[in-house]
Design a protein around this motif. Structure first.
Motif, PDB file in Angstrom:
ATOM      1  N   TYR A 162      82.409  21.427 -39.031  1.00 46.18           N
ATOM      2  CA  TYR A 162      82.057  22.307 -40.144  1.00 46.18           C
ATOM      3  C   TYR A 162      80.637  21.996 -40.592  1.00 46.18           C
ATOM      4  O   TYR A 162      80.295  20.836 -40.810  1.00 46.18           O
ATOM      5  N   LEU A 163      79.832  23.057 -40.696  1.00 42.78           N
ATOM      6  CA  LEU A 163      78.462  22.918 -41.208  1.00 42.78           C
ATOM      7  C   LEU A 163      78.425  23.582 -42.574  1.00 42.78           C
ATOM      8  O   LEU A 163      78.667  24.794 -42.690  1.00 42.78           O
ATOM      9  N   ASN A 164      78.157  22.803 -43.598  1.00 47.38           N
ATOM     10  CA  ASN A 164      78.154  23.289 -44.984  1.00 47.38           C
ATOM     11  C   ASN A 164      79.357  24.200 -45.282  1.00 47.38           C
ATOM     12  O   ASN A 164      79.204  25.323 -45.776  1.00 47.38           O
ATOM     13  N   GLY A 165      80.511  23.735 -44.901  1.00 47.37           N
ATOM     14  CA  GLY A 165      81.760  24.419 -45.241  1.00 47.37           C
ATOM     15  C   GLY A 165      82.199  25.499 -44.268  1.00 47.37           C
ATOM     16  O   GLY A 165      83.283  26.050 -44.398  1.00 47.37           O
ATOM     17  N   VAL A 166      81.352  25.807 -43.283  1.00 44.02           N
ATOM     18  CA  VAL A 166      81.685  26.877 -42.331  1.00 44.02           C
ATOM     19  C   VAL A 166      82.080  26.261 -40.981  1.00 44.02           C
ATOM     20  O   VAL A 166      81.394  25.360 -40.483  1.00 44.02           O
ATOM     21  N   ASN A 167      83.164  26.764 -40.405  1.00 43.82           N
ATOM     22  CA  ASN A 167      83.599  26.280 -39.092  1.00 43.82           C
ATOM     23  C   ASN A 167      82.637  26.796 -38.014  1.00 43.82           C
ATOM     24  O   ASN A 167      82.550  27.989 -37.763  1.00 43.82           O
ATOM     25  N   VAL A 168      81.915  25.868 -37.379  1.00 41.29           N
ATOM     26  CA  VAL A 168      80.910  26.263 -36.380  1.00 41.29           C
ATOM     27  C   VAL A 168      81.265  25.725 -34.990  1.00 41.29           C
ATOM     28  O   VAL A 168      80.406  25.669 -34.096  1.00 41.29           O
ATOM     29  N   GLU A 169      82.494  25.308 -34.823  1.00 41.96           N
ATOM     30  CA  GLU A 169      82.919  24.655 -33.580  1.00 41.96           C
ATOM     31  C   GLU A 169      82.545  25.464 -32.323  1.00 41.96           C
ATOM     32  O   GLU A 169      82.037  24.916 -31.353  1.00 41.96           O
ATOM     33  N   GLU A 170      82.805  26.774 -32.364  1.00 37.70           N
ATOM     34  CA  GLU A 170      82.495  27.630 -31.206  1.00 37.70           C
ATOM     35  C   GLU A 170      80.991  27.891 -31.120  1.00 37.70           C
ATOM     36  O   GLU A 170      80.387  27.805 -30.057  1.00 37.70           O
ATOM     37  N   ARG A 171      80.440  28.214 -32.291  1.00 33.40           N
ATOM     38  CA  ARG A 171      79.042  28.644 -32.352  1.00 33.40           C
ATOM     39  C   ARG A 171      78.069  27.590 -31.786  1.00 33.40           C
ATOM     40  O   ARG A 171      77.109  27.923 -31.096  1.00 33.40           O
ATOM     41  N   ILE A 172      78.349  26.310 -32.080  1.00 28.06           N
ATOM     42  CA  ILE A 172      77.411  25.261 -31.653  1.00 28.06           C
ATOM     43  C   ILE A 172      77.433  24.984 -30.153  1.00 28.06           C
ATOM     44  O   ILE A 172      76.620  24.217 -29.650  1.00 28.06           O
ATOM     45  N   ARG A 173      78.390  25.627 -29.439  1.00 30.60           N
ATOM     46  CA  ARG A 173      78.450  25.424 -27.978  1.00 30.60           C
ATOM     47  C   ARG A 173      77.687  26.517 -27.235  1.00 30.60           C
ATOM     48  O   ARG A 173      77.627  26.509 -26.004  1.00 30.60           O
ATOM     49  N   GLN A 174      77.139  27.499 -27.963  1.00 34.12           N
ATOM     50  CA  GLN A 174      76.460  28.608 -27.287  1.00 34.12           C
ATOM     51  C   GLN A 174      75.074  28.180 -26.791  1.00 34.12           C
ATOM     52  O   GLN A 174      74.515  27.189 -27.257  1.00 34.12           O
ATOM     53  N   MET A 175      74.591  28.969 -25.810  1.00 30.85           N
ATOM     54  CA  MET A 175      73.373  28.563 -25.087  1.00 30.85           C
ATOM     55  C   MET A 175      72.133  28.421 -25.974  1.00 30.85           C
ATOM     56  O   MET A 175      71.289  27.572 -25.712  1.00 30.85           O
ATOM     57  N   ASP A 176      72.001  29.251 -27.023  1.00 29.21           N
ATOM     58  CA  ASP A 176      70.784  29.135 -27.846  1.00 29.21           C
ATOM     59  C   ASP A 176      70.728  27.762 -28.521  1.00 29.21           C
ATOM     60  O   ASP A 176      69.657  27.158 -28.628  1.00 29.21           O
ATOM     61  N   VAL A 177      71.895  27.252 -28.905  1.00 29.24           N
ATOM     62  CA  VAL A 177      71.942  25.916 -29.510  1.00 29.24           C
ATOM     63  C   VAL A 177      71.695  24.861 -28.418  1.00 29.24           C
ATOM     64  O   VAL A 177      70.876  23.949 -28.592  1.00 29.24           O
ATOM     65  N   SER A 178      72.366  25.011 -27.257  1.00 31.14           N
ATOM     66  CA  SER A 178      72.186  24.051 -26.155  1.00 31.14           C
ATOM     67  C   SER A 178      70.717  23.955 -25.745  1.00 31.14           C
ATOM     68  O   SER A 178      70.228  22.875 -25.412  1.00 31.14           O
ATOM     69  N   ASN A 179      70.022  25.089 -25.767  1.00 28.68           N
ATOM     70  CA  ASN A 179      68.623  25.106 -25.331  1.00 28.68           C
ATOM     71  C   ASN A 179      67.682  24.419 -26.310  1.00 28.68           C
ATOM     72  O   ASN A 179      66.572  24.044 -25.939  1.00 28.68           O
ATOM     73  N   LYS A 180      68.082  24.304 -27.586  1.00 30.38           N
ATOM     74  CA  LYS A 180      67.163  23.741 -28.585  1.00 30.38           C
ATOM     75  C   LYS A 180      67.594  22.361 -29.099  1.00 30.38           C
ATOM     76  O   LYS A 180      66.825  21.691 -29.790  1.00 30.38           O
ATOM     77  N   VAL A 181      68.806  21.941 -28.735  1.00 28.72           N
ATOM     78  CA  VAL A 181      69.323  20.701 -29.332  1.00 28.72           C
ATOM     79  C   VAL A 181      68.511  19.464 -28.955  1.00 28.72           C
ATOM     80  O   VAL A 181      68.373  18.537 -29.765  1.00 28.72           O
ATOM     81  N   SER A 182      67.884  19.464 -27.767  1.00 28.02           N
ATOM     82  CA  SER A 182      67.082  18.293 -27.374  1.00 28.02           C
ATOM     83  C   SER A 182      65.860  18.134 -28.275  1.00 28.02           C
ATOM     84  O   SER A 182      65.389  17.018 -28.494  1.00 28.02           O
ATOM     85  N   ILE A 183      65.345  19.257 -28.749  1.00 28.45           N
ATOM     86  CA  ILE A 183      64.163  19.203 -29.620  1.00 28.45           C
ATOM     87  C   ILE A 183      64.551  18.532 -30.946  1.00 28.45           C
ATOM     88  O   ILE A 183      63.886  17.635 -31.439  1.00 28.45           O
ATOM     89  N   VAL A 184      65.688  18.973 -31.477  1.00 28.49           N
ATOM     90  CA  VAL A 184      66.134  18.448 -32.781  1.00 28.49           C
ATOM     91  C   VAL A 184      66.581  16.988 -32.665  1.00 28.49           C
ATOM     92  O   VAL A 184      66.266  16.157 -33.517  1.00 28.49           O
ATOM     93  N   SER A 185      67.274  16.679 -31.554  1.00 32.38           N
ATOM     94  CA  SER A 185      67.810  15.318 -31.448  1.00 32.38           C
ATOM     95  C   SER A 185      66.742  14.287 -31.087  1.00 32.38           C
ATOM     96  O   SER A 185      67.025  13.094 -31.059  1.00 32.38           O
ATOM     97  N   ALA A 186      65.513  14.756 -30.843  1.00 35.12           N
ATOM     98  CA  ALA A 186      64.419  13.802 -30.571  1.00 35.12           C
ATOM     99  C   ALA A 186      63.677  13.420 -31.851  1.00 35.12           C
ATOM    100  O   ALA A 186      62.827  12.524 -31.834  1.00 35.12           O
ATOM    101  N   VAL A 187      64.011  14.079 -32.961  1.00 37.35           N
ATOM    102  CA  VAL A 187      63.279  13.828 -34.213  1.00 37.35           C
ATOM    103  C   VAL A 187      63.818  12.554 -34.885  1.00 37.35           C
ATOM    104  O   VAL A 187      65.011  12.454 -35.163  1.00 37.35           O
ATOM    105  N   THR A 188      62.930  11.617 -35.146  1.00 43.53           N
ATOM    106  CA  THR A 188      63.349  10.301 -35.653  1.00 43.53           C
ATOM    107  C   THR A 188      64.189  10.390 -36.925  1.00 43.53           C
ATOM    108  O   THR A 188      65.245   9.768 -37.018  1.00 43.53           O
ATOM    109  N   PHE A 189      63.741  11.171 -37.931  1.00 40.86           N
ATOM    110  CA  PHE A 189      64.499  11.180 -39.185  1.00 40.86           C
ATOM    111  C   PHE A 189      65.862  11.861 -39.033  1.00 40.86           C
ATOM    112  O   PHE A 189      66.789  11.543 -39.762  1.00 40.86           O
ATOM    113  N   VAL A 190      65.976  12.769 -38.053  1.00 37.92           N
ATOM    114  CA  VAL A 190      67.281  13.388 -37.782  1.00 37.92           C
ATOM    115  C   VAL A 190      68.222  12.314 -37.211  1.00 37.92           C
ATOM    116  O   VAL A 190      69.351  12.142 -37.655  1.00 37.92           O
TER     117      VAL A 190
END
Ligand code: DC
Length: 232
Positions: free
Chosen positions: A84-112
């Motif tokens: 759940y992201l801020n109260g919304v069930n995103v379980e399916e949504r976070i597996r879609q390709m647009d998220v997969s394509n950008k997750v490496s950028i976000v997960s490389a950020v130190t403060f994240v």
């Protein structure tokens, strides 16, 4: 019985999550999918316009990161935890390709990473947890009693990921796209400055390219029982 911490790390799409989820169910432990947390932050960035193409506005994200609440709730019908992201069930949504394509950028950020690692350590305080990811045995729980490092060939991992997408109704994404995405993420996971993917020195390696889910579970249970016996 004494509860321990189990860290499962490895490459994308080598079945870590299924393995960790099944193991947790079998031994009645809590399961946390740390990749889902990085995916949820990525979705937040997409939804809030923090991306310009593949460029992330880190300044803005830094200001907004405290607003991001990620929790896991058990779906009573499927008996599986959902994100759940801020109260919304995103379980399916976070597996879609647009998220997969950008997750490496976000997960490389130190403060994240710092924010996620802190939350993961809080979740694991009481032990009795199975967490899967990239840096669980090295950074999040360096003292975990059982550490597993999972591998499988890129070809097999891409086939598994494609099947997963097809089963979820995605008929468009091609094998080549999945394969390229995997290779790119493998590279980024292993080469980022912060929390790179690497096998902890004391992790047990499991190549599951050619073994069944049942054989894998037996292997895991053997290792788990071995540690539990030693802890007695
Ligand atoms: O396990 P997954 O493929 O759902 O993870 C999504 C992404 O999140 C992956 O590209 C790497 C990143 N990740 C990470 O950096 N650290 C973790 N502990 C888990 C995932």
């Amino acid at each position: 019985m004494k509860k321990i911490t189990i860290a499962i790390d490895g490459f994308s799409s080598c079945g870590k999550s299924t393995m960790a989820k099944d193991l947790a169910k079998k031994i009645d432990y809590i399961y946390i999918d740390s990749g889902a947390m990085y995916r949820a932050v990525t979705l937040f960035c997409i939804q809030n316009g923090l991306f310009d193409g593949n460029v992330l506005n880190e300044e803005k994200l830094k200001k907004q990161i405290a607003e991001i609440e990620i929790i896991f709730k058990l779906n009573k019908d499927t008996n599986k935890p959902e994100t759940y992201l801020n109260g919304v069930n995103v379980e399916e949504r976070i597996r879609q390709m647009d998220v997969s394509n950008k997750v490496s950028i976000v997960s490389a950020v130190t403060f994240v990473r710092e924010a996620m690692v802190h939350q993961q350590q809080q979740m694991g305080k009481a032990k009795g947890i199975v967490m899967d990811g990239r840096d669980i045995g090295t950074v999040v729980f360096p003292d975990a009693e059982l550490k597993i490092f999972v591998t499988a060939s890129p070809q097999i991992r891409a086939e598994r990921r494609l099947l997963e997408l097809r089963n979820k109704g995605d008929q468009q994404t091609t094998f080549e796209e999945v394969f390229e995405n995997l290779k790119e993420r493998d590279y980024k996971d292993q080469n980022r400055a912060e929390g790179p993917l690497r096998k902890a020195d004391d992790a047990l390696e499991l190549d599951n390219s050619h073994i069944t889910i049942e054989q894998q579970m037996q292997w895991l249970l053997d290792k788990f029982n071995h540690v539990i016996d030693d802890e007695k």
